[in-house]
Design an enzyme around this catalytic site. Structure first.
Site, PDB file in Angstrom:
ATOM      1  N   GLY A   3      14.704  42.110  52.156  1.00 36.77           N
ATOM      2  CA  GLY A   3      13.359  41.852  51.658  1.00 36.77           C
ATOM      3  C   GLY A   3      13.193  40.640  50.765  1.00 36.77           C
ATOM      4  O   GLY A   3      12.186  39.928  50.863  1.00 36.77           O
ATOM      5  N   THR A  53      13.510  49.998  57.807  1.00 38.11           N
ATOM      6  CA  THR A  53      12.073  49.841  57.614  1.00 38.11           C
ATOM      7  C   THR A  53      11.461  50.177  58.961  1.00 38.11           C
ATOM      8  O   THR A  53      12.105  49.972  59.989  1.00 38.11           O
ATOM      9  CB  THR A  53      11.749  48.374  57.249  1.00 38.11           C
ATOM     10  OG1 THR A  53      12.337  48.080  55.992  1.00 38.11           O
ATOM     11  CG2 THR A  53      10.265  48.115  57.189  1.00 38.11           C
ATOM     12  N   THR A  76      11.237  43.288  59.091  1.00 42.10           N
ATOM     13  CA  THR A  76      12.276  44.182  58.583  1.00 42.10           C
ATOM     14  C   THR A  76      13.522  43.362  58.311  1.00 42.10           C
ATOM     15  O   THR A  76      13.976  42.620  59.175  1.00 42.10           O
ATOM     16  CB  THR A  76      12.609  45.304  59.589  1.00 42.10           C
ATOM     17  OG1 THR A  76      13.826  45.927  59.168  1.00 42.10           O
ATOM     18  CG2 THR A  76      12.796  44.787  61.012  1.00 42.10           C
ATOM     19  N   GLY A  77      14.046  43.473  57.104  1.00 45.94           N
ATOM     20  CA  GLY A  77      15.227  42.690  56.785  1.00 45.94           C
ATOM     21  C   GLY A  77      15.509  42.721  55.301  1.00 45.94           C
ATOM     22  O   GLY A  77      14.973  43.565  54.580  1.00 45.94           O
ATOM     23  N   ARG A  91      12.763  48.007  41.916  1.00 48.84           N
ATOM     24  CA  ARG A  91      12.769  46.903  42.885  1.00 48.84           C
ATOM     25  C   ARG A  91      11.781  47.165  44.023  1.00 48.84           C
ATOM     26  O   ARG A  91      11.715  48.264  44.572  1.00 48.84           O
ATOM     27  CB  ARG A  91      14.185  46.740  43.439  1.00 48.84           C
ATOM     28  CG  ARG A  91      14.312  45.673  44.526  1.00 48.84           C
ATOM     29  CD  ARG A  91      14.322  46.272  45.905  1.00 48.84           C
ATOM     30  NE  ARG A  91      14.550  45.259  46.946  1.00 48.84           N
ATOM     31  CZ  ARG A  91      14.429  45.488  48.238  1.00 48.84           C
ATOM     32  NH1 ARG A  91      14.119  46.686  48.672  1.00 48.84           N
ATOM     33  NH2 ARG A  91      14.638  44.524  49.104  1.00 48.84           N
ATOM     34  N   VAL A  92      10.998  46.154  44.357  1.00 50.45           N
ATOM     35  CA  VAL A  92      10.093  46.241  45.502  1.00 50.45           C
ATOM     36  C   VAL A  92      10.449  45.115  46.476  1.00 50.45           C
ATOM     37  O   VAL A  92      10.662  43.969  46.050  1.00 50.45           O
ATOM     38  CB  VAL A  92       8.615  46.126  45.056  1.00 50.45           C
ATOM     39  CG1 VAL A  92       7.685  46.044  46.259  1.00 50.45           C
ATOM     40  CG2 VAL A  92       8.228  47.310  44.176  1.00 50.45           C
ATOM     41  N   GLY A  93      10.553  45.432  47.747  1.00 54.13           N
ATOM     42  CA  GLY A  93      10.902  44.443  48.776  1.00 54.13           C
ATOM     43  C   GLY A  93       9.678  43.814  49.411  1.00 54.13           C
ATOM     44  O   GLY A  93       8.592  43.813  48.827  1.00 54.13           O
ATOM     45  N   ASP A  94       9.854  43.305  50.624  1.00 55.30           N
ATOM     46  CA  ASP A  94       8.781  42.557  51.277  1.00 55.30           C
ATOM     47  C   ASP A  94       7.735  43.437  51.945  1.00 55.30           C
ATOM     48  O   ASP A  94       6.609  43.004  52.181  1.00 55.30           O
ATOM     49  CB  ASP A  94       9.367  41.609  52.336  1.00 55.30           C
ATOM     50  CG  ASP A  94      10.102  42.375  53.431  1.00 55.30           C
ATOM     51  OD1 ASP A  94      10.852  43.315  53.108  1.00 55.30           O
ATOM     52  OD2 ASP A  94       9.921  42.046  54.622  1.00 55.30           O
TER      53      ASP A  94
END
Lengths: 373, 373
Positions: A292, A238, A289-290, A266-269
């Site tokens: 999510g 990210t 960043t990680g 899928r959607v992350g943070d």
């Protein structure tokens, strides 16, 4: 004291040349001068603060290029040099805007565009592939001066997703747009698109193939899978930036290609305001960043802000508490960059490494990858 | 004191029948009894709390059916009766699970399914139409006992989006899935789907046509548009539930059809963990309803939790501060329901009305619509 002299002179002039029947006694100018002098003494500290905020805020830019298992032993000197060069370019590009008096949101957008345009980072060109062999990118931006925000998720054709997020913030009533709908909005607003071939990167494609080939045994959490996952080095890819401009305003932005082999939309943070991205002049600007999912559940970015606002923690302590304690407890790997309105920086990460850097008024770009440097 | 008697008896038995050469003087049992008695006094309050949490938590369920311009004068007695009947059914259904010892997440899912199945509420059947005449629904659920969460956004075929959100939470590693990808996941997990005709509702369709007809002038913010917007009564249509179960666990869930005439894959606060939905046993469970963009920017649900955790505010004060002060300042209309782990309820809203209700151990369903009742 400049104003005092002017007002005293004016009062003396008025006393000498009364415009109407003045009842002022002869001592009045002296008394008024005294009152004015006192008020200057009392008001001065506030005036000084105001003028500092208005004219003297020293700009700061902090960026990250993702956190994860980044080990010096598995990095070639050429690869490391290439990463450091892009991070350096991103910092210089963003800071040149700030030093010319540009806004924090302009700076974070510009800094991120540099990393999006590089195939080295998992955002824009070089974004990882989904299970279906597509690129689905997410991005968000937030303006700390007015809490306005914009984000896109699951876009495949946008050259610079961070610019799309900014268009959502500034040219729509909405905060988050997803998929084809978001792309239609971008088309309408003349946001630059690219064909699938532009985003294609052989390394990313090979990563997908190596993960897909092992999919049947992926549920076993075998060492082999872990090694492949680590080898791909894409899990937490990210990019992000936080900036403080000369007017004292903060902004944050984040952009990502998500996870290799991701399925089911899928959607992350990253595009979630409060999770991967948050900015508020009152507290700080954060880009995370990680892994999510953990960052969403822990509302990471806003948690840093809350700890500052409600518990009075400094940005460094707040960021450390969230990344090194709360996230670790939950099992969430990664890191974040945070910046407060005084220019204080925090860059904690609980993973092996995090591509990161900052630049301040000395204009020296400080770039780091591993725990030490 | 039960344990004290047992240990005293045992000591007396030991004193009478020493198993080895005992050096205990004759007064030892009395002293030990005294010590044990003292420790019981000190430990009792903690023991009591633990046993209350384990066995005696009285379940509570709170629901909402959306906030907005809901005025008594524009409501017919029949319509009001119908709304109250569905809210009543939702409360009874969810509470019957809690009273039988079911989990908070089971209860919020069941309560929401009743409202999703009713065409009166903007969720599931009866969801509003997008600009393209489609239904795009969002939902989220969060388990306060472990901070696990699941959400779907922009799904068109799922009968009960809240059940899809729960499947994401329990049957995937992810938190948020959007669009077609989310539907593929649901298909794989045998989540019930319906054709477009199932979701169709004539009232919602007419709402879309009346807004679409005025679109050219929508940017003017004319009175006419405002009236139409108000007439459609759909802007903040969302349903939600928060529950506390017998084990002392909290859960929250929210489901919505979004905004009539929405374009560009817009997603509101409902499926955003921290914005529209949040639950944490340490603080509270929250489900929000309102102008989603403001709720995202203000990270509403997690803000209530933060004010409790970091500033020590009670649930009522925290919820009021967020809805009646912070959101009002930002210009965000709507409300929320919140419930803490002791069963305290908050239901603030800054709009004209909010469909809402609660049920406690007396099993009486309290249903309210307007400011008064």
């Amino acid at each position: 004291m400049h104003q005092s002299y002017i007002s005293v002179s004016y009062i003396l002039y008025q006393a000498k040349n009364p415009p109407f029947n003045s009842n002022l006694p002869s001592s009045a100018p002296v008394i008024l001068f005294f009152v004015n002098f006192r008020s200057e003494i009392y008001l001065n500290p506030f005036r000084k603060n105001l003028s500092m905020k208005k004219n003297e805020t020293k700009p700061v830019l902090v960026i990250h290029g993702g956190a994860g298992t980044i080990l010096k032993k598995s990095m070639t000197p050429e690869k490391e040099k290439a990463y450091r060069a892009v991070l350096n370019e991103s910092l210089k590009k963003g800071y040149s805007i700030l030093s010319k008096g540009g806004t924090a949101k302009d700076a974070v957008e510009a800094a991120i565009r540099v990393m999006e345009d590089s195939p080295l980072f998992n955002a824009g060109k070089g974004a990882v592939f989904t299970h279906d062999g597509k690129n689905e990118m997410d991005a968000a931006i937030m303006d700390g001066s007015n809490l306005m925000a914009g984000a896109v998720a699951g876009v495949s054709t946008i050259k610079n997703p961070v610019t799309a997020a900014r268009a959502v913030m500034e040219k729509s009533e909405h905060v988050l747009m997803v998929g084809k709908g978001a792309e239609q909005f971008c088309e309408k607003n003349k946001i630059k698109t690219e064909k699938a071939s532009y985003f294609f990167d052989q390394v990313r494609w090979d990563q997908l193939q190596s993960i897909k080939g092992t999919e049947k045994t992926q549920m076993d959490h075998s060492d082999k899978i872990e090694k492949i996952k680590k080898k791909t080095d894409s899990k937490f890819g990210t990019v992000g930036a936080v900036a403080l401009d000369k007017s004292g305003n903060l902004a944050a932005a984040t952009s990502t290609g998500g996870m290799t082999n991701k399925k089911f939309g899928r959607v992350g943070d990253c595009p979630i305001i409060g999770a991967g991205t948050y900015a508020n002049n009152k507290t700080c600007a954060v880009s995370a960043t990680g892994h999510g999912e953990f960052f969403i559940r822990a509302v990471v970015a806003y948690d840093v802000s809350s700890l500052m606002e409600y518990k009075g923690l400094k940005v460094k302590k707040a960021a450390e508490k969230v990344v090194m304690k709360k996230l670790v407890k939950l099992g969430g790997e990664g890191g974040l960059i945070a910046l407060d309105a005084k220019g204080n920086i925090a860059m904690p990460f609980n993973s092996e490494g995090m591509y990161r850097g900052y630049i301040k008024s000395d204009k020296i770009a400080h770039v780091m990858i591993y725990k030490e440097n």
